[in-house]
Enzyme design. Structure first.
Site, PDB file in Angstrom:
ATOM      1  CG  PHE A  61      -2.031   0.906   1.211  1.00 58.58           C
ATOM      2  CD1 PHE A  61      -3.023   0.908   0.642  1.00 58.58           C
ATOM      3  CD2 PHE A  61      -1.904   2.150   2.147  1.00 58.58           C
ATOM      4  CE1 PHE A  61      -4.199   1.798   0.547  1.00 58.58           C
ATOM      5  CE2 PHE A  61      -2.725   3.137   2.036  1.00 58.58           C
ATOM      6  CZ  PHE A  61      -3.979   2.939   1.267  1.00 58.58           C
TER       7      PHE A  61
ATOM      8  CB  SER B 109       0.944   5.047   3.683  1.00 58.71           C
ATOM      9  OG  SER B 109       0.299   3.658   4.199  1.00 58.71           O
ATOM     10  CE  LYS B 110       0.635  -1.452   4.693  1.00 61.29           C
ATOM     11  NZ  LYS B 110       0.050  -1.136   6.042  1.00 61.29           N
ATOM     12  CG  ASN B 111       8.185   1.214   6.704  1.00 65.64           C
ATOM     13  OD1 ASN B 111       7.001   1.367   6.846  1.00 65.64           O
ATOM     14  ND2 ASN B 111       9.015   0.866   7.508  1.00 65.64           N
ATOM     15  CG  LEU B 112       9.193  -1.648  -1.155  1.00 65.36           C
ATOM     16  CD1 LEU B 112      10.033  -0.776  -1.461  1.00 65.36           C
ATOM     17  CD2 LEU B 112       9.609  -3.125  -1.093  1.00 65.36           C
TER      18      LEU B 112
END
Length: 366
Positions: free
Chosen positions: A183, A185-188
């Site tokens: 998604f 906004s995730k870190n990746l």
């Protein structure tokens, strides 16, 4: 100066040339479904994580669903998991017909409390599904030990923990399978939905590949009822570009988090806990406070974002409330009533962090 929860634009601009070039090349090749970038990303992600197989799917929710299905979890089975997480964790268990069994969380890490798992095991228990919440790895040694003792599968929810490790070993490599979300906004994160299933078992990897592609190994030959859940080629381009910087992104998040914790010391707000067993990659910076409403209002008035992850534990959600009417999970319930998350992203400046903290301190003194 408005400050969002995550600034995706500043990250995009830093690698814009590579992303734009990769997207244009993919468009020119017109191989959009299970194309070369998906294959390359799967290989690169597997190498980075230290796992034999990584299979791209359409979302993090699908990654959980297909991991459970590939593992043979089915109707009548029970899966032990955390009540303090996004609903997709429990949704995926229900998708395969199994029953989520919620176990309370540790009051410091907010991850599932291993000390409470054993009492929840029944003859119907088939798996434990720990969540590495907010980027803090769950207690893998304790959970693995319990799974081995009772002959249970472990399937990891790594939606918030890409790049987190325990003693040098990445999350997503401890269980029979791991499930990641991309998604935005995730870190990746990609620029839409995307997910990944990891495993070092070739049989499980093959099952996931078949399930993601309509139950088919060979075109128009279908051995099982499958799903349409394939990582998009364009998203793979974006993920390949960002994967090269994931260690830098993780260090950026840790820098911001540690500065927050330093500046908030002595305010009465409880900062996130690092257990020392694993590397926290701070998908969220979540603190506990009795003044949540006042702080969030002050932040909003100052043009600063904040959020509550998660205001309602899963056993209290409307969709589950009837089935878990008699269930009391006091730690998760208290954490949900007092938690709030501050903006955090790798490129966040010291000036931005100090501005957020100044508003939080002012609200706490009011």
């Amino acid at each position: 100066m408005n400050i969002p929860m995550v600034d995706l634009k500043v990250q995009y601009l830093a690698i814009k040339e590579e992303i734009d070039r990769g997207i244009l090349e993919a468009l020119e090749k017109t191989q959009f479904i299970l194309g070369p970038n998906v294959t390359a990303f799967e290989e690169e992600a597997a190498a980075f994580l230290g796992v034999k197989h990584a299979i791209g799917v359409a979302s993090g929710t699908d990654a959980l669903h297909l991991a459970l299905a590939a593992a043979g979890i089915t109707e009548g089975d029970e899966v032990i998991t955390s009540p303090f997480t996004f609903i997709a964790t429990a949704e995926a268990i229900r998708y395969v017909g199994a029953t989520p069994v919620f176990v309370d969380v540790d009051p410091k890490s907010f991850n599932i409390d291993p000390a409470r798992i054993e009492a929840a095991i029944t003859p119907r228990t088939k798996a434990v599904l720990p969540v590495h919440l907010f980027g803090q790895p769950a207690d893998m040694d304790a959970i693995q030990s319990l799974c081995t003792k009772h002959g249970l599968l472990m399937i990891e929810d790594c939606a918030q923990s890409f790049g987190a490790d325990v003693k040098g070993r990445m999350t997503g490599t401890f269980g029979a399978l791991g499930a990641f979300s991309f998604f935005p906004s995730k870190n990746l994160g990609c620029y839409g939905d995307g997910g990944l299933v990891t495993t070092s078992c070739p049989e499980l990897a093959e099952r996931v590949k078949v399930l993601r592609n309509h139950g088919s190994k060979v075109r128009y030959h279908h051995s099982v009822i499958g799903y349409n859940s394939r990582l998009d080629e364009i998203q793979a381009v974006i993920l390949r570009a960002k994967l090269k910087h994931i260690c830098e992104y993780s260090e950026g998040r840790r820098r911001v988090a540690h500065l927050y914790s330093e500046l908030l010391a002595g305010t009465g707000a409880t900062p996130p806990f690092e257990d020392g067993k694993g590397t926290h990659v701070y998908h969220q910076y979540t603190l506990l406070t009795d003044c949540r409403d006042a702080i969030m209002k002050a932040l909003t008035d100052a043009g600063i974002a904040s959020a509550v992850y998660y205001p309602i534990p899963l056993h209290k959600q409307d969709v589950f409330a009837a089935d878990y009417a008699g269930v009391s999970l006091p730690v998760a319930e208290e954490v949900a009533s007092r938690c709030m998350s501050l903006p955090i992203f790798p490129e966040m400046t010291e000036e931005q962090v100090r501005r957020v903290v100044d508003v939080v301190k002012s609200a706490l003194k009011a």
